[in-house]
Design a protein around this motif. Structure first.
Motif, PDB file in Angstrom:
ATOM      1  N   ASP A   1       0.825  -1.203   0.000  1.00  0.00           N
ATOM      2  CA  ASP A   1       0.000   0.000   0.000  1.00  0.00           C
ATOM      3  C   ASP A   1       0.867   1.264   0.000  1.00  0.00           C
ATOM      4  O   ASP A   1       2.007   1.244   0.450  1.00  0.00           O
ATOM      5  N   PRO A   2       0.303   2.377  -0.501  1.00  0.00           N
ATOM      6  CA  PRO A   2       1.108   3.579  -0.737  1.00  0.00           C
ATOM      7  C   PRO A   2       1.439   4.425   0.497  1.00  0.00           C
ATOM      8  O   PRO A   2       2.157   5.414   0.374  1.00  0.00           O
ATOM      9  N   VAL A   3       0.913   4.067   1.661  1.00  0.00           N
ATOM     10  CA  VAL A   3       1.226   4.808   2.890  1.00  0.00           C
ATOM     11  C   VAL A   3       1.814   3.850   3.912  1.00  0.00           C
ATOM     12  O   VAL A   3       1.528   2.651   3.893  1.00  0.00           O
ATOM     13  N   ASP A   4       2.632   4.383   4.804  1.00  0.00           N
ATOM     14  CA  ASP A   4       3.200   3.522   5.840  1.00  0.00           C
ATOM     15  C   ASP A   4       2.136   3.172   6.876  1.00  0.00           C
ATOM     16  O   ASP A   4       1.018   3.703   6.865  1.00  0.00           O
ATOM     17  N   LEU A   5       2.461   2.227   7.752  1.00  0.00           N
ATOM     18  CA  LEU A   5       1.499   1.747   8.744  1.00  0.00           C
ATOM     19  C   LEU A   5       1.055   2.858   9.693  1.00  0.00           C
ATOM     20  O   LEU A   5      -0.093   2.868  10.161  1.00  0.00           O
ATOM     21  N   HIS A   6       1.930   3.797   9.968  1.00  0.00           N
ATOM     22  CA  HIS A   6       1.635   4.936  10.836  1.00  0.00           C
ATOM     23  C   HIS A   6       0.501   5.773  10.242  1.00  0.00           C
ATOM     24  O   HIS A   6      -0.533   5.994  10.880  1.00  0.00           O
ATOM     25  N   ASP A   7       0.697   6.240   9.009  1.00  0.00           N
ATOM     26  CA  ASP A   7      -0.313   7.085   8.378  1.00  0.00           C
ATOM     27  C   ASP A   7      -1.602   6.308   8.106  1.00  0.00           C
ATOM     28  O   ASP A   7      -2.701   6.851   8.236  1.00  0.00           O
ATOM     29  N   HIS A   8      -1.460   5.042   7.753  1.00  0.00           N
ATOM     30  CA  HIS A   8      -2.642   4.213   7.503  1.00  0.00           C
ATOM     31  C   HIS A   8      -3.486   4.065   8.773  1.00  0.00           C
ATOM     32  O   HIS A   8      -4.712   4.206   8.732  1.00  0.00           O
ATOM     33  N   GLY A   9      -2.845   3.802   9.898  1.00  0.00           N
ATOM     34  CA  GLY A   9      -3.574   3.694  11.158  1.00  0.00           C
ATOM     35  C   GLY A   9      -4.267   4.992  11.534  1.00  0.00           C
ATOM     36  O   GLY A   9      -5.434   4.986  11.962  1.00  0.00           O
ATOM     37  N   LEU A  10      -3.556   6.115  11.369  1.00  0.00           N
ATOM     38  CA  LEU A  10      -4.156   7.418  11.675  1.00  0.00           C
ATOM     39  C   LEU A  10      -5.358   7.701  10.779  1.00  0.00           C
ATOM     40  O   LEU A  10      -6.396   8.164  11.259  1.00  0.00           O
ATOM     41  N   GLN A  11      -5.219   7.435   9.488  1.00  0.00           N
ATOM     42  CA  GLN A  11      -6.323   7.690   8.570  1.00  0.00           C
ATOM     43  C   GLN A  11      -7.527   6.804   8.886  1.00  0.00           C
ATOM     44  O   GLN A  11      -8.674   7.275   8.902  1.00  0.00           O
ATOM     45  N   THR A  12      -7.275   5.541   9.153  1.00  0.00           N
ATOM     46  CA  THR A  12      -8.362   4.610   9.450  1.00  0.00           C
ATOM     47  C   THR A  12      -9.092   5.035  10.720  1.00  0.00           C
ATOM     48  O   THR A  12     -10.336   5.089  10.756  1.00  0.00           O
ATOM     49  N   ALA A  13      -8.343   5.365  11.757  1.00  0.00           N
ATOM     50  CA  ALA A  13      -8.952   5.792  13.018  1.00  0.00           C
ATOM     51  C   ALA A  13      -9.756   7.073  12.854  1.00  0.00           C
ATOM     52  O   ALA A  13     -10.870   7.198  13.391  1.00  0.00           O
ATOM     53  N   ARG A  14      -9.223   8.018  12.096  1.00  0.00           N
ATOM     54  CA  ARG A  14      -9.921   9.296  11.911  1.00  0.00           C
ATOM     55  C   ARG A  14     -11.229   9.092  11.145  1.00  0.00           C
ATOM     56  O   ARG A  14     -12.260   9.687  11.481  1.00  0.00           O
ATOM     57  N   LEU A  15     -11.212   8.245  10.121  1.00  0.00           N
ATOM     58  CA  LEU A  15     -12.449   7.950   9.390  1.00  0.00           C
ATOM     59  C   LEU A  15     -13.488   7.320  10.313  1.00  0.00           C
ATOM     60  O   LEU A  15     -14.683   7.653  10.246  1.00  0.00           O
ATOM     61  N   LEU A  16     -13.052   6.422  11.178  1.00  0.00           N
ATOM     62  CA  LEU A  16     -13.974   5.785  12.117  1.00  0.00           C
ATOM     63  C   LEU A  16     -14.476   6.776  13.158  1.00  0.00           C
ATOM     64  O   LEU A  16     -15.643   6.724  13.560  1.00  0.00           O
ATOM     65  N   GLU A  17     -13.625   7.686  13.583  1.00  0.00           N
ATOM     66  CA  GLU A  17     -14.051   8.711  14.538  1.00  0.00           C
ATOM     67  C   GLU A  17     -15.166   9.569  13.933  1.00  0.00           C
ATOM     68  O   GLU A  17     -16.145   9.891  14.606  1.00  0.00           O
ATOM     69  N   ARG A  18     -15.020   9.919  12.675  1.00  0.00           N
ATOM     70  CA  ARG A  18     -16.037  10.744  12.012  1.00  0.00           C
ATOM     71  C   ARG A  18     -17.354   9.983  11.850  1.00  0.00           C
ATOM     72  O   ARG A  18     -18.428  10.551  12.033  1.00  0.00           O
ATOM     73  N   ALA A  19     -17.279   8.710  11.489  1.00  0.00           N
ATOM     74  CA  ALA A  19     -18.493   7.923  11.233  1.00  0.00           C
ATOM     75  C   ALA A  19     -19.119   7.368  12.507  1.00  0.00           C
ATOM     76  O   ALA A  19     -20.332   7.153  12.557  1.00  0.00           O
ATOM     77  N   HIS A  20     -18.297   7.129  13.535  1.00  0.00           N
ATOM     78  CA  HIS A  20     -18.754   6.502  14.786  1.00  0.00           C
ATOM     79  C   HIS A  20     -18.124   7.238  15.973  1.00  0.00           C
ATOM     80  O   HIS A  20     -17.292   6.680  16.691  1.00  0.00           O
ATOM     81  N   PRO A  21     -18.538   8.485  16.211  1.00  0.00           N
ATOM     82  CA  PRO A  21     -17.853   9.316  17.201  1.00  0.00           C
ATOM     83  C   PRO A  21     -17.901   8.815  18.644  1.00  0.00           C
ATOM     84  O   PRO A  21     -17.041   9.181  19.442  1.00  0.00           O
ATOM     85  N   GLU A  22     -18.843   7.972  18.976  1.00  0.00           N
ATOM     86  CA  GLU A  22     -18.946   7.479  20.346  1.00  0.00           C
ATOM     87  C   GLU A  22     -18.339   6.092  20.538  1.00  0.00           C
ATOM     88  O   GLU A  22     -18.295   5.591  21.661  1.00  0.00           O
ATOM     89  N   ASP A  23     -17.869   5.464  19.482  1.00  0.00           N
ATOM     90  CA  ASP A  23     -17.348   4.099  19.570  1.00  0.00           C
ATOM     91  C   ASP A  23     -15.819   4.127  19.635  1.00  0.00           C
ATOM     92  O   ASP A  23     -15.124   3.943  18.632  1.00  0.00           O
ATOM     93  N   TYR A  24     -15.313   4.347  20.837  1.00  0.00           N
ATOM     94  CA  TYR A  24     -13.870   4.492  21.037  1.00  0.00           C
ATOM     95  C   TYR A  24     -13.120   3.191  20.766  1.00  0.00           C
ATOM     96  O   TYR A  24     -12.010   3.220  20.243  1.00  0.00           O
ATOM     97  N   GLU A  25     -13.708   2.071  21.115  1.00  0.00           N
ATOM     98  CA  GLU A  25     -13.049   0.788  20.841  1.00  0.00           C
ATOM     99  C   GLU A  25     -12.877   0.576  19.335  1.00  0.00           C
ATOM    100  O   GLU A  25     -11.827   0.108  18.891  1.00  0.00           O
ATOM    101  N   LEU A  26     -13.876   0.931  18.561  1.00  0.00           N
ATOM    102  CA  LEU A  26     -13.786   0.808  17.110  1.00  0.00           C
ATOM    103  C   LEU A  26     -12.710   1.745  16.568  1.00  0.00           C
ATOM    104  O   LEU A  26     -11.905   1.351  15.713  1.00  0.00           O
ATOM    105  N   GLN A  27     -12.673   2.959  17.051  1.00  0.00           N
ATOM    106  CA  GLN A  27     -11.655   3.914  16.601  1.00  0.00           C
ATOM    107  C   GLN A  27     -10.248   3.399  16.903  1.00  0.00           C
ATOM    108  O   GLN A  27      -9.361   3.434  16.040  1.00  0.00           O
ATOM    109  N   VAL A  28     -10.049   2.909  18.119  1.00  0.00           N
ATOM    110  CA  VAL A  28      -8.727   2.392  18.500  1.00  0.00           C
ATOM    111  C   VAL A  28      -8.403   1.132  17.696  1.00  0.00           C
ATOM    112  O   VAL A  28      -7.256   0.947  17.279  1.00  0.00           O
TER     113      VAL A  28
END
Length: 183
Positions: free
Chosen positions: A31-58
């Motif tokens: 994939d075109p991004v490192d694991l660091h940026d990929h994790g941050l992007q994935t978590a941020r997308l989940l935070e936006r879609a599921h703002p109260e689900d902290y376990e899902l975000q983490v």
């Protein structure tokens, strides 16, 4: 780094920071991004879609740590990460991490026109290929089905080169909250 070292939030945060310039493939052809940026992007997308689900975000933040812990094990990376993270983050977050690969298999089976990144498409067969109809029905009955699919969708979308989504330290309070709840 080995999975036994992920015994507290500081150790987990150190592992997440170590994902900077670490890739899903040892030769960086994935994939075109490192694991660091990929994790941050994935978590941020989940935070936006599921703002109260902290376990899902983490879970989104840490879902690919298995690539760091066991480089080159595409088929087992989700299970390795889940096993390493379970004592610290709890059963639900760990299961979500483990389920991000079955969720890919589910989405490929139920939405065959859905695009995967070239690396995800390449690893699909090693991970079991598209689910069979029986596997699809069983997966749909899992209590974490919807959350696992949400994680997978964010995983697929969180591979944008240059996208700024904050810093790893921004997530420390959320990781601490999930770890406290799991303790």
């Amino acid at each position: 780094m080995n999975s036994a070292e992920l015994h507290d939030v500081d150790a987990l945060m150190a592992a997440l920071h170590a994902c900077r310039d670490a890739w899903d493939t040892p030769d960086r052809t994935g994939d075109p991004v490192d694991l660091h940026d990929h994790g941050l992007q994935t978590a941020r997308l989940l935070e936006r879609a599921h703002p109260e689900d902290y376990e899902l975000q983490v879970a989104g933040l840490v879902h690919d740590l298995g690539h760091l812990l066991y480089p080159g094990d595409d088929a087992g990376h989700a299970d390795h990460a889940a096993q390493a993270l379970r004592p610290l983050l709890g059963e639900r977050a760990a299961r979500l991490v483990a389920l991000h690969v079955p969720a890919k298999r589910y989405l490929v089976a139920t939405a065959p026109d859905r695009a995967l990144s070239p690396q995800s498409a390449l690893t699909l067969e090693a991970q079991g290929g598209a689910m069979t109809p029986a596997e699809v029905e069983e997966f749909r009955r899992d209590p974490l089905f919807s959350a696992a699919v949400a994680l997978r969708e964010a995983d697929d979308a969180g591979k944008v080169v240059g996208l700024r989504t904050g810093t790893m330290e921004d997530w420390r309070p959320v990781v601490e909250r999930v770890a406290r709840a799991a303790a």
